[in-house]
Design an enzyme around this catalytic site. Structure first.
Site, PDB file in Angstrom:
ATOM      1  N   TYR A 144      28.325  57.243  45.053  1.00  0.00           N
ATOM      2  CA  TYR A 144      29.202  58.387  45.335  1.00  0.00           C
ATOM      3  C   TYR A 144      30.483  58.231  44.538  1.00  0.00           C
ATOM      4  O   TYR A 144      31.159  57.206  44.616  1.00  0.00           O
ATOM      5  CB  TYR A 144      29.522  58.445  46.830  1.00  0.00           C
ATOM      6  N   ASP A 239      33.230  52.619  38.700  1.00  0.00           N
ATOM      7  CA  ASP A 239      33.888  53.241  39.846  1.00  0.00           C
ATOM      8  C   ASP A 239      34.198  52.158  40.857  1.00  0.00           C
ATOM      9  O   ASP A 239      33.332  51.702  41.614  1.00  0.00           O
ATOM     10  CB  ASP A 239      32.984  54.315  40.463  1.00  0.00           C
ATOM     11  N   LYS A 272      41.950  53.593  47.131  1.00  0.00           N
ATOM     12  CA  LYS A 272      41.990  52.876  48.401  1.00  0.00           C
ATOM     13  C   LYS A 272      43.027  51.747  48.428  1.00  0.00           C
ATOM     14  O   LYS A 272      44.185  51.973  48.739  1.00  0.00           O
ATOM     15  CB  LYS A 272      40.585  52.393  48.771  1.00  0.00           C
TER      16      LYS A 272
END
Length: 434
Positions: A144, A239, A272
């Site tokens: 994702y 990612d 994050k």
């Protein structure tokens, strides 16, 4: 009769917010029941609307690596807020955070700050296309990269076909340039590059896929991804929104570099942890690629709140704390202790179980062996997982309310917290074994 304030809030929320939540997984739709509305959090815990304490293994889905309300981070945010919430102009703190990120992830020469992982992933793909002059991108099923249209794709009907939209509102022509392969499938990877390698702008991958719970790319698979990208001139995009500074000081790419000499991606997407819980993300890469971005180059990207002064203060304070000697060693020890304890209790109860972890990120499955791709993950027994989830929730242990999500350890978790979690899981495993 006591009132369930979580239920009352959920009913109220559903009248004004689609599904009652502002991000789908929070709705508990996968596991059933009522979402917990958080009133406050401190350290390794949060308290819901009923005042019940939970040991938190989500940590805002990864950012809270220090735990909630760390004193040094709180102080930095309070000081920054006094100076101003947002300016729409550059600040020194943006430069400091960029320098701190580049120090920890040396594969990047330059970095741009944005406000979300989705924005960072979307921008990285646009930049890859602009820098290479190519349109096609390659991703893997189960990875994702945010909810940008071109990335909401499932695998096509065959290797030579491109992906199909997985969300309403995404026209097929938007994803016609997105090729989707099976994670960890070397044969598909070779064939895809043989067919499309000269047309690919980039290959984007989660080194540890945290949205199919916890599935890591094998070293041979990762090595071949790097080699094929180099050979065909496609940019290799890591990612690390989830894994960045979460699994190691140098992020997941440093973990692979231990096994693959000289290994590094061309571009990295972060989020994050670098924001410490504030809306902040980034993407970066080699200078020649990054200088294609406006205002230096022709690839446009902008954001009113990018590099927000309060968010950068939060991120800087977090990076300072996690950079202290021994931080990752202690975090990794705790995470491994949790997985070992859960495995021991499952074995004792005769329940199929396997788990894996890296640094402060972990996952587990009700399987005998760790899955290697999304197809295998999808064979998980949902009903058994839901029993485990609610059994832990009833005992004050909060894990992801979906079997496809990774878990996160924080520095604030204690050995006593882990022991309490393992004991609770042992009770639930006994129910699953009947």
């Amino acid at each position: 009769m006591s009132i369930d304030h979580n239920q009352a809030l959920f009913e109220r929320a559903k009248r004004v917010i689609p599904g009652g939540v502002n991000s789908p997984v929070r709705a508990f739709k996968a596991v059933g029941g009522t979402p917990r509305f958080v009133q406050r959090a401190q350290g390794a815990y949060f308290w819901d609307a009923n005042g019940k304490r939970h040991i938190d293994y989500i940590g805002s889905w990864g950012p809270m690596i220090l735990g909630h309300g760390h004193p040094a981070v709180l102080e930095a945010v309070q000081k920054a807020a006094i100076d101003g919430f947002s300016f729409g102009a550059p600040t020194e703190r943006e430069v400091e955070l960029a320098e701190a990120i580049l120090e920890r992830v040396p594969s990047m020469d330059m970095v741009r700050l944005v406000s979300s992982g989705t924005e960072a992933g979307m921008s990285a793909i646009r930049l890859a296309r602009g820098a290479t002059g190519r349109s096609k991108i390659l991703k893997f099923e189960g990875c994702y990269h945010g909810h940008a249209d071109a990335l909401l794709v499932k695998a096509g009907s065959g290797l030579a076909t491109f992906g199909n939209p997985t969300s309403a509102g995404v026209p097929p022509e938007v994803v016609q340039h997105t090729l989707v392969l099976e994670y960890n499938n070397l044969q598909q990877l070779e064939e895809a590059f043989a067919l499309h390698g000269k047309e690919l702008a980039c290959l984007m991958i989660e080194p540890i896929a945290g949205n199919m719970n916890f599935v890591r790319a094998s070293v041979p698979f990762m090595k071949r991804c790097r080699e094929l990208c180099t050979h065909y001139g496609a940019l290799f995009v890591f990612d690390e929104v989830m894994t960045g500074l979460r699994v190691a000081f140098g992020s997941a790419q440093s973990v692979y570099a231990r096994s693959i000499p000289g290994f590094e991606p061309d571009m990295t997407v972060l989020g994050k942890v670098i924001g410490g819980g504030m809306p902040l993300a980034a993407f970066g890469g080699k200078r020649a690629v990054m200088e294609q971005l406006a205002p230096l180059g022709p690839v446009y990207q902008a954001g009113t709140l990018s590099g927000n002064p309060v968010a950068t203060a939060c991120g800087l304070a977090t990076l300072k704390e996690i950079g202290k000697p021994g931080f990752y060693e202690d975090l990794g020890r705790k995470t491994q202790s949790l997985i070992r304890g859960l495995q021991a209790e499952a074995d004792k109860a005769g329940v199929d179980f396997c788990g894996d972890s890296e640094g402060g990120m972990f996952g587990f499955f009700l399987f005998k062996d760790l899955p290697q791709n999304y197809t295998k993950v999808m064979t998980t027994d949902n009903a058994r997982f839901n029993t485990l989830f609610h059994g832990l929730l009833d005992r004050g242990i909060y894990i992801a309310p979906a079997l496809y999500e990774a878990g996160f350890m924080s520095a604030a978790h204690t050995d006593a917290d882990i022991a309490e979690t393992v004991a609770a899981a042992g009770e639930v495993f006994k129910l699953l074994s009947k």
